[in-house]
Design an enzyme around this catalytic site. Structure first.
Site, PDB file in Angstrom:
ATOM      1  N   ASP A  14       0.851  -1.180   0.085  1.00  0.00           N
ATOM      2  CA  ASP A  14      -0.177  -0.170   0.072  1.00  0.00           C
ATOM      3  C   ASP A  14       0.952   1.169   0.248  1.00  0.00           C
ATOM      4  O   ASP A  14       1.794   1.384   0.797  1.00  0.00           O
ATOM      5  CB  ASP A  14      -0.824  -0.079   1.169  1.00  0.00           C
ATOM      6  CG  ASP A  14      -2.091   1.075   1.273  1.00  0.00           C
ATOM      7  OD1 ASP A  14      -2.150   1.798   0.236  1.00  0.00           O
ATOM      8  OD2 ASP A  14      -3.019   0.884   1.984  1.00  0.00           O
ATOM      9  N   ASP A 108      -3.015   2.406  -6.002  1.00  0.00           N
ATOM     10  CA  ASP A 108      -2.012   2.623  -4.854  1.00  0.00           C
ATOM     11  C   ASP A 108      -1.689   1.363  -3.995  1.00  0.00           C
ATOM     12  O   ASP A 108      -1.517   1.279  -3.174  1.00  0.00           O
ATOM     13  CB  ASP A 108      -2.130   3.723  -4.133  1.00  0.00           C
ATOM     14  CG  ASP A 108      -3.379   3.647  -3.360  1.00  0.00           C
ATOM     15  OD1 ASP A 108      -4.490   3.140  -3.821  1.00  0.00           O
ATOM     16  OD2 ASP A 108      -3.675   4.193  -1.971  1.00  0.00           O
ATOM     17  N   GLU A 109      -2.625   0.027  -4.450  1.00  0.00           N
ATOM     18  CA  GLU A 109      -2.627  -0.982  -3.694  1.00  0.00           C
ATOM     19  C   GLU A 109      -2.582  -2.142  -4.578  1.00  0.00           C
ATOM     20  O   GLU A 109      -3.255  -2.469  -5.621  1.00  0.00           O
ATOM     21  CB  GLU A 109      -3.943  -1.036  -2.876  1.00  0.00           C
ATOM     22  CG  GLU A 109      -3.936  -0.402  -1.421  1.00  0.00           C
ATOM     23  CD  GLU A 109      -5.198  -0.498  -0.875  1.00  0.00           C
ATOM     24  OE1 GLU A 109      -5.579  -1.676  -0.536  1.00  0.00           O
ATOM     25  OE2 GLU A 109      -5.914   0.295  -0.662  1.00  0.00           O
TER      26      GLU A 109
END
Length: 436
Positions: A14, A108-109
């Site tokens: 993350d 973003d993950e």
DNA sequence: TCACCAGTGGAGGGTTCG
DNA sequence: ATCACGAACCCTCCACTG
């Protein structure tokens, strides 16, 4: 067959304050300051907040107006989805050095199954640290990583690895946190049920009413109790998670099950002319993406949010899939006209699902070009023009706004309507028709 | 013919996630 | 005191079928 249950090593990576961190690379003078990326208009929300801004209670999904009040001295940036997307690709390129089994969860993950990479690179935590070093060294960004035997625990672990902001200051995070096999319940049970995947405000309320506050509380419940409180599917699933059990595999490619577009307007719409124009715009956008995806949609859904925030959906299912704007408009427009729009319309959405139909049929029977209906031939032409000259170069005539000869497109607005320049009250239907 | 049942799929709403 | 967008999944109700 015992191999089928061989234990796995999963990472959840993350990025820390991703959108903000990307902006800070080109605005280094803002480092150390409260910075917020997201919708700048009054109807927008925060997409990302720097840890300095989080000290003031600003977080993602918070209405921009509230964020401004909580942290008036923060720097508000509009956001650049395209750039974040590019950087996300670069991050994934780093992941790809360690495993091909990458499941993106958002820009973003991602989940990574590194079970097969351990012999080559070392234990899960070693790979996690290498990824952090690569990301930091090459992209000047930081991330937090959870390491565990399954996706759920890896995700929970990455949260523990993150920096934390409170009114007093910012605590750096551990960067990497591992939950080892055997430690599942020790790790999980003290945490709030609110942290479970699938427990939002409503479910938390229900659980709270039967005295369940921690994940440990929940794991001690008989399945029948949970099933009667939450339904069979959620009940069964949550009980398994509370015991640290999660058999879902890391899925590299998942086909979408629906494709849609929706938009909140800076001012509520009252006029059918405006509403119809917006329906055409949204249908055109959905149609283009359906064609790009290569499949028609049999079910078309209209979503309407009224001024008072009441939201309704209306849908139709057709015998065959469709993928052109005129067809989608024809399916969806009657649904809208059956509604009473007098309260004012805040948001409109059009989406297609239940894929299948046209593309496959064309393949099957490979229709001769002269048998292809006009709508499909012109749709193909539109796609080619957009390919060459950009998405805004061509659009339906009925989506052109009256005063300016310009195709109305607001594809960039990802987190709500942009800041409106003080509005000229010159015959704009959505302003002059306000009932009060 | 009726009552019931199981299965399926559509419609509409709700919840959750990032 | 104000709440985006895109998507997945779940639940309930209902009609139809056999």
């Amino acid at each position: 067959m015992a191999d089928a249950v061989r234990s796995r090593t999963i990472l959840h990576v993350d990025m820390d304050a991703f959108f903000v961190s990307v902006e800070l690379r080109r605005r280094p003078e803002l480092r150390g300051q409260p910075v917020v990326v997201g919708g700048t208009g009054n109807r927008g929300v925060v997409a990302a907040a720097s840890y300095e801004a989080r000290r003031y209670g600003v977080h993602s999904a918070l209405p921009s107006a509230v964020a401004r009040r909580r942290c008036p001295h923060a720097v508000f940036l509009p956001g650049d989805h395209e750039l974040y997307s590019e950087v996300s690709t670069q991050v994934h390129e780093i992941f790809g050095r360690y495993t091909p089994l990458i499941e993106p969860l958002s820009l973003d993950e991602a989940f990574l199954d590194v079970s097969g990479a351990i012999r080559l690179f070392g234990e899960g935590v070693v790979i996690a640290q290498r990824i952090r070093d690569d990301v930091h060294g090459e992209l000047d960004l930081t991330c937090s990583v959870g390491v565990a035997p399954n996706k759920f625990l890896a995700k929970m672990a990455s949260v523990e690895a993150k920096p934390r902001a409170n009114p007093d200051g910012i605590e750096p995070g551990a960067g990497v946190v591992e939950v080892r096999p055997g430690e599942e319940t020790t790790f999980l049970h003290p945490l709030s049920v609110r942290r479970l995947w699938g427990v939002g405000p409503k479910t938390y309320e229900k659980l709270d009413r039967i005295g369940v506050r921690t994940i440990g509380d929940l794991s001690a419940l008989p399945e029948s109790t949970l099933v009667s409180a939450l339904g069979p599917s959620s009940g069964h699933h949550l009980l398994a998670l509370s015991k640290g059990i999660d058999g879902r595999p890391v899925e590299v490619e998942r086909d979408p099950k629906s494709i849609g577009h929706e938009e909140t307007y800076p001012h509520d719409l009252y006029e059918w002319a405006d509403l119809d124009r917006e329906i055409v715009r949204l249908s055109d956008a959905v149609a283009a993406r359906l064609r790009k995806f290569g499949s028609g949609a049999k079910t078309l859904t209209l979503k309407v949010r009224f001024a008072g925030f009441r939201t309704v959906t209306r849908s139709v299912t057709l015998p065959a899939g469709i993928d052109t704007a005129p067809e989608i408009v024809a399916a969806v427009q009657p649904l809208l006209h059956a509604l009473d729009v007098s309260p004012g319309v805040r948001l409109l959405g059009v989406s297609g699902s239940n894929f299948g139909g046209r593309s496959e049929q064309l393949d099957l029977f490979s229709a001769a070009p002269e048998e292809t209906p006009d709508v499909q031939r012109s749709a193909a032409a539109i796609d080619q023009i957009r390919e060459k000259f950009g998405a805004a170069s061509i659009g339906p005539a009925s989506s052109i706004s009256g005063d300016k000869l310009r195709v109305v497109r607001r594809g960039a607005q990802q987190w709500g309507p942009d800041q409106q320049p003080d509005h000229t009250r010159s015959g704009d239907a959505d302003v002059t028709n306000d009932p009060n």
